[in-house]
Scaffold this active site. Structure first.
Site, PDB file in Angstrom:
ATOM      1  N   HIS A 156       5.002  22.142  35.130  1.00 57.84           N
ATOM      2  CA  HIS A 156       4.208  23.165  34.421  1.00 57.84           C
ATOM      3  C   HIS A 156       4.712  24.574  34.738  1.00 57.84           C
ATOM      4  O   HIS A 156       3.936  25.529  34.662  1.00 57.84           O
ATOM      5  CB  HIS A 156       2.715  23.077  34.785  1.00 57.84           C
ATOM      6  CG  HIS A 156       2.156  21.688  34.716  1.00 57.84           C
ATOM      7  ND1 HIS A 156       1.626  21.142  33.577  1.00 57.84           N
ATOM      8  CD2 HIS A 156       2.087  20.718  35.664  1.00 57.84           C
ATOM      9  CE1 HIS A 156       1.237  19.907  33.822  1.00 57.84           C
ATOM     10  NE2 HIS A 156       1.514  19.620  35.083  1.00 57.84           N
ATOM     11  N   SER A 277      22.384  46.967  27.371  1.00 57.14           N
ATOM     12  CA  SER A 277      21.511  47.400  26.290  1.00 57.14           C
ATOM     13  C   SER A 277      22.021  48.742  25.773  1.00 57.14           C
ATOM     14  O   SER A 277      22.614  49.519  26.514  1.00 57.14           O
ATOM     15  CB  SER A 277      20.087  47.545  26.835  1.00 57.14           C
ATOM     16  OG  SER A 277      19.369  48.505  26.097  1.00 57.14           O
ATOM     17  N   LYS A 283      19.940  47.543  32.084  1.00 60.61           N
ATOM     18  CA  LYS A 283      19.858  46.156  31.629  1.00 60.61           C
ATOM     19  C   LYS A 283      21.155  45.370  31.765  1.00 60.61           C
ATOM     20  O   LYS A 283      22.240  45.889  31.549  1.00 60.61           O
ATOM     21  CB  LYS A 283      19.444  46.102  30.142  1.00 60.61           C
ATOM     22  CG  LYS A 283      18.019  46.497  29.876  1.00 60.61           C
ATOM     23  CD  LYS A 283      16.976  45.555  30.475  1.00 60.61           C
ATOM     24  CE  LYS A 283      16.830  44.288  29.699  1.00 60.61           C
ATOM     25  NZ  LYS A 283      16.174  44.509  28.413  1.00 60.61           N
ATOM     26  N   GLU A 290      21.041  32.948  25.768  1.00 64.04           N
ATOM     27  CA  GLU A 290      20.064  33.082  24.678  1.00 64.04           C
ATOM     28  C   GLU A 290      20.645  32.594  23.352  1.00 64.04           C
ATOM     29  O   GLU A 290      19.968  31.930  22.560  1.00 64.04           O
ATOM     30  CB  GLU A 290      19.620  34.542  24.535  1.00 64.04           C
ATOM     31  CG  GLU A 290      18.740  35.000  25.681  1.00 64.04           C
ATOM     32  CD  GLU A 290      18.454  36.495  25.626  1.00 64.04           C
ATOM     33  OE1 GLU A 290      18.213  37.034  24.539  1.00 64.04           O
ATOM     34  OE2 GLU A 290      18.474  37.124  26.692  1.00 64.04           O
TER      35      GLU A 290
END
Ligand code: ARG
Length: 460
Positions: A156, A277, A283, A290
């Protein structure tokens, strides 16, 4: 380009209809399989006496020349041709004349396209197998270094019980090994020669399908001509194999994305596999993982396209089946690209061993072991479970964990505890004691890694 079937028609095909109907813009990539299949077919036609030796020789020379010219760039595909099969046949006829017109004896594009697809996809799937091996090798090498790197295992997405980073990695090795077997299996079922089925009902010529199968390295010959030209279950099966690979890659990517957040900080991505970024200077984004996760949707979509395209088709060939190509090619291209990018990205990650260990000490992941300690002293598991629950609640109230809770606090909840509890719940003990086949102990995982490395030796 003039149509071969023009004889029966009074009008030329409208140019937009021609473009709609044509598949050469995406099936040109099977040119090599098409030529190989045609050479085998011509060899057989000559052997059974359907064409002369002279015709056979000029067909083989002509086809070899076409292949050479395509590969050297001197022959361009004609995008107005109906498909790769028509393009090569008409190019052949324009080069060698009448002999070229004899090549299509005892053959139809229906069995020809089924043949080209099987050959092309079997070879693509064999590349996928190699790419899976490369990925599994990266996992095995990384696991070798981390059999004692303690990490929280989750259920979980909540810390559950201790494992090691090697154990976690090896879970993915198991998935990719099964993917490899599925890839292999899908090849074995595609490995049956459809050629000779012709349009749908074979032919009256005395063809030798076994000879063609042998020439093209097929294990079997399709036993039913209608089935041979009208099923694409090898595409369905392969795209589902690819979808499962992508699901595995996507789950792994999701974990990599989580692990490099500031919240986890289990790993750092190599700069070569991360991006920045345009606005936030701090970043470092896990774009590669992804994208792999995102592209899984595409491959699963391709699988749906193929299943849906096939589900209502009566036997035998229907033009709907031309739609198989873009979907299955995209599924292969995407999966292959992802495997080729993911493996070096994984190989380059830096593992923050200390941080993984520190995070594993939080969250009571040794609570089951505390209960097991009591069971070892004769307490029934359900009672031990309840006592440990009370201890966890006490720790939460005292803002400490089971390792730092005092012995007197332990004994306040149950007088069965003695100072042996601290050793029993140390994460090292928790791991070492999980020495069951398939478990996370260093001994078990090291054994699994060496079994895996031996498997890889025969797979590669
Ligand atoms: N381009 C076609 C396809 O990909 C080849 C087979 C055409 N057969 C036919 N009977 N029109 O399916």
């Amino acid at each position: 380009m003039a149509k071969m079937w023009a004889g029966r028609f009074k009008k030329e095909l409208d140019s937009e209809v021609n473009a709609f109907n044509s598949s050469i813009s995406f099936d040109y990539r099977m040119y090599s399989e098409d030529i190989k299949g045609s050479i085998a077919h011509a060899t057989m036609l000559e052997a059974v006496g359907v064409i002369t030796k002279t015709d056979y020789i000029s067909i083989v020379d002509g086809l070899s020349g076409i292949k050479y010219d395509i590969e050297s760039g001197s022959l361009q595909f004609d995008m107005t041709a109906e498909d790769i099969h028509m393009f090569i046949e008409s190019e052949l006829t324009s080069r060698i004349g009448d002999a070229g017109k004899r090549l299509h004896t005892a053959r139809s594009r229906n069995d020809q396209v089924a043949l080209d697809m099987r050959m092309y996809l079997m070879s693509m799937m064999s590349d996928i197998k190699d790419q899976l091996c490369a990925l599994i090798t990266v996992i095995a090498d990384m696991a070798t270094l981390h059999t004692d790197t303690i990490m929280a295992g989750y259920t979980h997405l909540q810390r559950a019980q201790p494992v090691t980073f090697a154990h976690h990695l090896m879970a993915y090795a198991e998935m990719f090994l099964r993917d490899y077997d599925r890839a292999d299996d899908s090849i074995s079922r595609a490995n049956s020669l459809p050629l000779g089925a012709c349009a749908l009902a074979t032919t009256t010529y005395p063809i030798d399908r076994y000879m063609v199968a042998k020439l093209l390295d097929f294990d079997k010959v399709c036993a039913n001509s209608l089935d041979a030209v009208s099923d694409r279950d090898f595409c369905l099966e392969m795209s589902s194999v690819l979808s499962i690979i992508m699901v595995h890659l996507s789950r792994f990517s999701e974990e990599i994305i989580l692990w490099c957040t500031s919240e986890f900080k289990y790993i750092d991505l190599d700069d070569a596999f991360a991006t920045g970024s345009s606005i936030m200077p701090q970043k470092k984004n896990p774009d590669i993982a992804e994208l792999v996760r995102g592209k899984s949707g595409r491959v699963i979509g391709d699988n749906m396209t193929l299943l849906t395209m096939m589900k209502g088709l009566p036997l035998a060939y229907n033009k709907d089946m031309q739609e198989d190509k873009e979907a299955i090619f995209d599924a292969f291209d995407t999966t292959s690209l992802c495997l080729k990018t993911f493996a070096p990205m994984l190989a380059s990650i830096k593992v923050n061993v200390k941080n993984m260990r520190d995070k594993a000490s939080l969250g009571f992941i040794n609570a089951t072991d505390c209960a097991d300690y009591l069971v070892g002293k004769g307490v029934a598991f359900r009672d031990a479970y309840k006592i440990t629950g009370e201890l966890v609640a006490l720790c939460i109230d005292n803002a400490c964990d089971l390792e730092t809770l005092s012995l007197s606090d332990y004994q306040r909840i149950s007088n069965i505890f003695d100072d042996g509890i601290y050793d029993a719940i140390s994460l090292e003990t928790c791991l070492c004691n999980r020495n069951v086949y398939g478990g996370p102990s260093e001994e078990q995982v090291s054994r699994q890694v060496s079994i895996l490395k031996n498997k890889l030796k025969v797979m590669i």
